[in-house]
Enzyme design. Structure first.
Site, PDB file in Angstrom:
ATOM      1  N   HIS A  11      24.626  33.466  35.791  1.00  0.00           N
ATOM      2  CA  HIS A  11      24.911  32.335  34.887  1.00  0.00           C
ATOM      3  C   HIS A  11      24.816  31.007  35.613  1.00  0.00           C
ATOM      4  O   HIS A  11      25.335  29.993  35.145  1.00  0.00           O
ATOM      5  CB  HIS A  11      26.304  32.482  34.252  1.00  0.00           C
ATOM      6  CG  HIS A  11      26.362  33.581  33.246  1.00  0.00           C
ATOM      7  ND1 HIS A  11      27.540  34.058  32.718  1.00  0.00           N
ATOM      8  CD2 HIS A  11      25.381  34.338  32.671  1.00  0.00           C
ATOM      9  CE1 HIS A  11      27.283  35.027  31.849  1.00  0.00           C
ATOM     10  NE2 HIS A  11      25.974  35.221  31.823  1.00  0.00           N
ATOM     11  N   ALA A  63      34.814  36.347  35.471  1.00  0.00           N
ATOM     12  CA  ALA A  63      35.809  35.298  35.780  1.00  0.00           C
ATOM     13  C   ALA A  63      37.128  35.883  36.277  1.00  0.00           C
ATOM     14  O   ALA A  63      37.887  35.229  36.989  1.00  0.00           O
ATOM     15  CB  ALA A  63      36.037  34.446  34.541  1.00  0.00           C
ATOM     16  N   ASP A  74      31.310  29.697  40.559  1.00  0.00           N
ATOM     17  CA  ASP A  74      32.212  29.010  41.496  1.00  0.00           C
ATOM     18  C   ASP A  74      31.816  29.148  42.965  1.00  0.00           C
ATOM     19  O   ASP A  74      32.421  28.507  43.829  1.00  0.00           O
ATOM     20  CB  ASP A  74      33.662  29.517  41.295  1.00  0.00           C
ATOM     21  CG  ASP A  74      33.775  31.054  41.397  1.00  0.00           C
ATOM     22  OD1 ASP A  74      34.625  31.630  40.677  1.00  0.00           O
ATOM     23  OD2 ASP A  74      33.010  31.668  42.171  1.00  0.00           O
TER      24      ASP A  74
HETATM   25  N1  APR Z   1      42.125  40.942  38.010  1.00  0.00           N
HETATM   26  C1  APR Z   1      41.424  41.731  37.162  1.00  0.00           C
HETATM   27  N2  APR Z   1      41.017  41.334  35.931  1.00  0.00           N
HETATM   28  C2  APR Z   1      41.343  40.079  35.557  1.00  0.00           C
HETATM   29  C3  APR Z   1      42.074  39.200  36.377  1.00  0.00           C
HETATM   30  C4  APR Z   1      42.470  39.680  37.654  1.00  0.00           C
HETATM   31  N3  APR Z   1      43.172  38.931  38.506  1.00  0.00           N
HETATM   32  N4  APR Z   1      42.229  38.020  35.708  1.00  0.00           N
HETATM   33  C5  APR Z   1      41.628  38.180  34.513  1.00  0.00           C
HETATM   34  N5  APR Z   1      41.102  39.404  34.421  1.00  0.00           N
HETATM   35  C6  APR Z   1      40.309  39.964  33.331  1.00  0.00           C
HETATM   36  C7  APR Z   1      40.748  39.551  31.951  1.00  0.00           C
HETATM   37  O1  APR Z   1      41.681  40.475  31.426  1.00  0.00           O
HETATM   38  C8  APR Z   1      39.430  39.565  31.171  1.00  0.00           C
HETATM   39  O2  APR Z   1      39.226  40.826  30.540  1.00  0.00           O
HETATM   40  O3  APR Z   1      39.012  39.442  33.500  1.00  0.00           O
HETATM   41  C9  APR Z   1      38.357  39.372  32.238  1.00  0.00           C
HETATM   42  C10 APR Z   1      37.674  38.020  32.133  1.00  0.00           C
HETATM   43  O4  APR Z   1      36.961  38.007  30.923  1.00  0.00           O
HETATM   44  P1  APR Z   1      36.346  36.638  30.387  1.00  0.00           P
HETATM   45  O5  APR Z   1      37.395  35.583  30.439  1.00  0.00           O
HETATM   46  O6  APR Z   1      35.685  36.956  29.102  1.00  0.00           O
HETATM   47  O7  APR Z   1      35.260  36.245  31.499  1.00  0.00           O
HETATM   48  P2  APR Z   1      33.826  36.871  31.707  1.00  0.00           P
HETATM   49  O8  APR Z   1      33.802  38.321  31.343  1.00  0.00           O
HETATM   50  O9  APR Z   1      33.414  36.515  33.073  1.00  0.00           O
HETATM   51  O10 APR Z   1      32.959  36.047  30.638  1.00  0.00           O
HETATM   52  C11 APR Z   1      31.572  36.195  30.686  1.00  0.00           C
HETATM   53  O11 APR Z   1      31.329  34.405  29.086  1.00  0.00           O
HETATM   54  O12 APR Z   1      31.917  32.350  28.311  1.00  0.00           O
HETATM   55  C12 APR Z   1      30.987  33.029  29.053  1.00  0.00           C
HETATM   56  O13 APR Z   1      29.673  32.051  30.707  1.00  0.00           O
HETATM   57  C13 APR Z   1      30.948  32.533  30.468  1.00  0.00           C
HETATM   58  O14 APR Z   1      30.377  33.811  32.433  1.00  0.00           O
HETATM   59  C14 APR Z   1      31.235  33.767  31.293  1.00  0.00           C
HETATM   60  C15 APR Z   1      30.915  34.894  30.338  1.00  0.00           C
END
Ligand code: APR
Length: 253
Positions: A121, A26, A106
Site C-alpha cells: 500500500h 496495521a 510506516d
Molecule cells: N496485535 C495483534 N492484532 C492487533 C493488534 C495487536 N497489537 N492491534 C490491532 N490488532 C488487530 C485488530 O484487531 C484488527 O483486526 O489488527 C487488525 C487491524 O485491522 P485493520 O485496522 O483493518 O487494518 P488492516 O487490516 O491493516 O487494514 C488494511 O485497510 O484502510 C485500509 O489501507 C488501509 O492498509 C489498510 C487496509
C-alpha cells in the site's frame, strides 16, 4: 513443502517453516503507538474512508488538507519498531523467512531490520507528483518526489495545498488510496515472494481489503500452511492451521 503442524501450535508451525512469508497489517504497529483502522478509536472511526479515495483527493483541496493532517498525526506518533517487528526481522535474519508483505506505510519493518519488505500500500515516508488531473485512479505525475517533510514544510510556511514545484501538478503521499491503481512493481514482488514461500504467517490484519485479503486464500490454495496472529477473529481464521488471538508483540516477541 511444510506439512501442517501435528499439534497446530504456533511455535511448531514457525519451527517447521523454512521459507516463511509474513503478511502484516496495521495491528502489528499499534504497540508502537500507531492506531489501526477498524478497531475502536482506529483511523476510520475518526476520518470518513469514503472521503479518503484517490478521486476525492484529486477533486478536493479540503480532502487534501485532511490527508496532510492525517499524515502529520501519523508522524507525530514518533513510532519505533516493537517486539513484533523485531521478531519478524529476526526470522528473516536467521534464514527462515523470505520476507514481509505489509499493508502498512510506516516503514517500521525496515527500521526493525527486515531486508525484504513489499509495501503493497506504498509508504507515507515520501510524497510525489500525481499530475494535474489524473484519472482512473492512476497517478500521472512528472516524476517529482521528495521526503514527506517537504510537504509539511510547505504547509508550515502557509501553503495548505503544496503543488509540484516542477510542473504544478498535485502532490500526494506515496501511499495507495482506495480507488487508486495498485503499484505493479509491488504486486510482482509480492507474487515472487509467494512463489518462494513454504508457509504464510498473517499478523495484525482484519483481512478485509483486497488484494491482500486474497493472499492467504491463494497460499492455502497452493497448499501452504497458514497461521494467523490477530487480536480479534478474522474472516479467514477457518482456513488457518494455527490461529492465535492475542497481541502480536506478546505472541511473537
Ligand atoms: N496485535 C495483534 N492484532 C492487533 C493488534 C495487536 N497489537 N492491534 C490491532 N490488532 C488487530 C485488530 O484487531 C484488527 O483486526 O489488527 C487488525 C487491524 O485491522 P485493520 O485496522 O483493518 O487494518 P488492516 O487490516 O491493516 O487494514 C488494511 O485497510 O484502510 C485500509 O489501507 C488501509 O492498509 C489498510 C487496509
Amino acid at each position: 513443502m511444510v506439512d501442517p503442524p501435528a499439534d497446530a501450535t504456533l511455535a511448531d508451525f514457525l519451527r517447521r517453516a523454512e521459507r516463511l512469508l509474513v503478511l502484516t497489517g496495521a495491528g502489528i504497529s499499534t504497540e508502537s503507538g500507531i492506531p489501526d483502522f477498524r478497531s475502536p478509536g482506529g483511523v476510520w472511526t475518526r476520518y470518513d474512508p469514503r472521503q479518503m479515495t484517490f478521486d476525492r483527493y484529486v477533486e478536493s483541496a479540503e480532502v487534501r488538507a485532511m490527508s496532510w493532517a492525517m499524515r502529520r498525526e501519523f508522524f507525530a506518533a514518533g513510532a519505533r519498531p516493537n517486539r513484533g517487528h523485531l521478531a519478524i526481522a529476526a526470522m528473516e535474519a536467521e534464514g527462515r523467512s523470505v520476507g514481509v508483505i505489509t499493508q502498512n506505510i510506516d516503514g517500521l519493518h525496515q527500521e526493525a531490520g527486515s531486508q525484504t519488505v513489499v509495501e503493497i500500500h506504498g509508504t507515507a515516508r515520501t510524497v510525489g507528483c500525481i499530475g494535474r488531473r489524473p484519472r482512473w485512479g492512476t497517478p500521472d505525475g512528472c516524476g517529482f518526489s521528495a521526503d514527506t517533510t517537504w510537504a509539511f514544510q510547505r504547509i508550515d510556511e502557509g501553503d495548505p495545498d503544496p503543488a509540484c514545484p516542477t510542473c504544478g501538478g498535485l502532490v500526494k503521499s506515496a501511499t495507495i488510496s482506495f480507488g487508486q491503481a495498485m503499484d505493479t512493481t509491488s504486486m510482482d514482488a509480492a507474487a515472487e515472494l509467494m512463489a518462494r514461500a513454504d508457509a504464510m504467517l498473517v499478523v495484525g490484519s482484519s483481512l478485509q481489503v483486497h488484494p491482500v485479503a486474497g493472499m492467504p486464500v491463494d497460499a492455502v490454495d497452493r497448499g501452504l500452511p497458514l497461521a494467523i496472529v490477530n487480536r480479534e477473529p478474522t474472516p479467514l481464521d477457518h482456513l488457518a492451521d494455527v490461529v492465535v488471538h492475542g497481541s502480536a508483540g506478546d505472541v511473537l516477541g
